[in-house]
Design an enzyme around this catalytic site. Sequence first.
Site, PDB file in Angstrom:
ATOM      1  N   LYS A 111       0.830  -1.215   0.000  1.00 65.45           N
ATOM      2  CA  LYS A 111       0.000   0.000   0.000  1.00 65.45           C
ATOM      3  C   LYS A 111       0.861   1.261   0.000  1.00 65.45           C
ATOM      4  O   LYS A 111       0.469   2.282  -0.545  1.00 65.45           O
ATOM      5  CB  LYS A 111      -0.955  -0.008   1.193  1.00 65.45           C
ATOM      6  CG  LYS A 111      -2.052  -1.042   1.012  1.00 65.45           C
ATOM      7  CD  LYS A 111      -3.323  -0.662   1.753  1.00 65.45           C
ATOM      8  CE  LYS A 111      -4.450  -1.603   1.373  1.00 65.45           C
ATOM      9  NZ  LYS A 111      -5.681  -1.349   2.103  1.00 65.45           N
ATOM     10  N   LYS A 191      -5.256  -9.926  -9.872  1.00 65.61           N
ATOM     11  CA  LYS A 191      -6.425 -10.227  -9.051  1.00 65.61           C
ATOM     12  C   LYS A 191      -7.581  -9.305  -9.469  1.00 65.61           C
ATOM     13  O   LYS A 191      -7.355  -8.129  -9.768  1.00 65.61           O
ATOM     14  CB  LYS A 191      -6.033  -9.968  -7.583  1.00 65.61           C
ATOM     15  CG  LYS A 191      -7.017 -10.488  -6.572  1.00 65.61           C
ATOM     16  CD  LYS A 191      -6.448 -10.360  -5.172  1.00 65.61           C
ATOM     17  CE  LYS A 191      -7.537 -10.595  -4.148  1.00 65.61           C
ATOM     18  NZ  LYS A 191      -7.065 -10.516  -2.770  1.00 65.61           N
ATOM     19  N   LYS A 194     -11.812  -3.571  -8.901  1.00 64.13           N
ATOM     20  CA  LYS A 194     -12.522  -2.500  -9.596  1.00 64.13           C
ATOM     21  C   LYS A 194     -11.536  -1.449 -10.103  1.00 64.13           C
ATOM     22  O   LYS A 194     -11.674  -0.920 -11.200  1.00 64.13           O
ATOM     23  CB  LYS A 194     -13.546  -1.852  -8.655  1.00 64.13           C
ATOM     24  CG  LYS A 194     -14.581  -1.086  -9.426  1.00 64.13           C
ATOM     25  CD  LYS A 194     -15.584  -0.414  -8.552  1.00 64.13           C
ATOM     26  CE  LYS A 194     -16.449   0.497  -9.424  1.00 64.13           C
ATOM     27  NZ  LYS A 194     -16.896   1.664  -8.694  1.00 64.13           N
TER      28      LYS A 194
END
Length: 326
Positions: A111, A191, A194
């Site tokens: 992240k 993976k 959206k």
Amino acid sequence: MKRLFSGIQPTGELHIGNYLGAIKNWVELADKFDAIFCIVDYHAISVEYEIHEFSSRTQNLAAGLLACGLVEKKCTLFVQSHVQEHTELAWVLNSITPMGDLSRMTQFKDKSRQNPDNINAGLFSYPVLQAADILIYKAEVVPVGEDQVQHIELSREIARKFNARYGETFPEPKEYLTRGARILGLDGQAKMSKSLNNHIGVFEDEKSLREKLRTAFTDPARLRRSDPGNPDVCNIFTLHKFFTEEGVVKQIDGDCRKAAIGCVECKKILADRMVSHLTPLRERYEDLTSNQEKVRDVLSDGFVRCSGLAKTTMNEVRERLGLFRP
Ligand code: SF4
């Protein structure tokens, strides 16, 4: 019944990856455990998010989870920020969690790479809040995908540390590895997500679902209809295993390897199965989003139960910590 806890972030439209990787398993596990499911909105604010959409996303996610099958189950569903004890316990657990352990978390590194302009303390201590989410309910079982196992190991370590320092309080939670936790997107590479725009929404209309499948990647080595294919490397085949009857899956497996079936036909079979599986879910979702009262009632019941459990745990924790109580 053992207690189970799992959470999901309100990051946007539910897609097939969420459904097969988590929610479908939740629906099955709700029969076997005292299941507590949580919409973890405080986790979602550790990265950039759409403030004006956040509340409705949370509510629509609750409707989506119910539509996917939780509405028929005896389980508890609530929103993390409604139960303040999660963040209170997280502070306590922060005080016994070494910085070194947190800096080794793969998700923090990922992240941080994805959000180089916003590497904040919340992102860093995210696994501590996750441990608090689990431990506040003394949950013993946590269904996760492989990418979350490291966080559950840390939750276990934190529980052990707390018990050793302050006295036996928390059970050590164990991960419950869920099948299908890593569903690839329509590109067959990453993976499903959206943000990568490689997804199919659970509640997507039939026309759009069929169109997305039509253009989805298959076995990249199969260039012509007459080339034999390899279902083991084809994401369409992976999806068949979830939506299509076992006998038909076996037939496709054999036929693909000897080029007796083309990808167009194979995708059409999958599209038919997906449409018949997902249409009732979509209808239920439309019903729940047009009548939010039912959703609010479920979340309110969830809050009442979880708030009671969390208060009891926090009273015990405060006593263990030796805090002054007037
Ligand atoms: S026939 Fe089906 S399983 Fe085989 S490569 Fe094409 S889409 Fe994949």
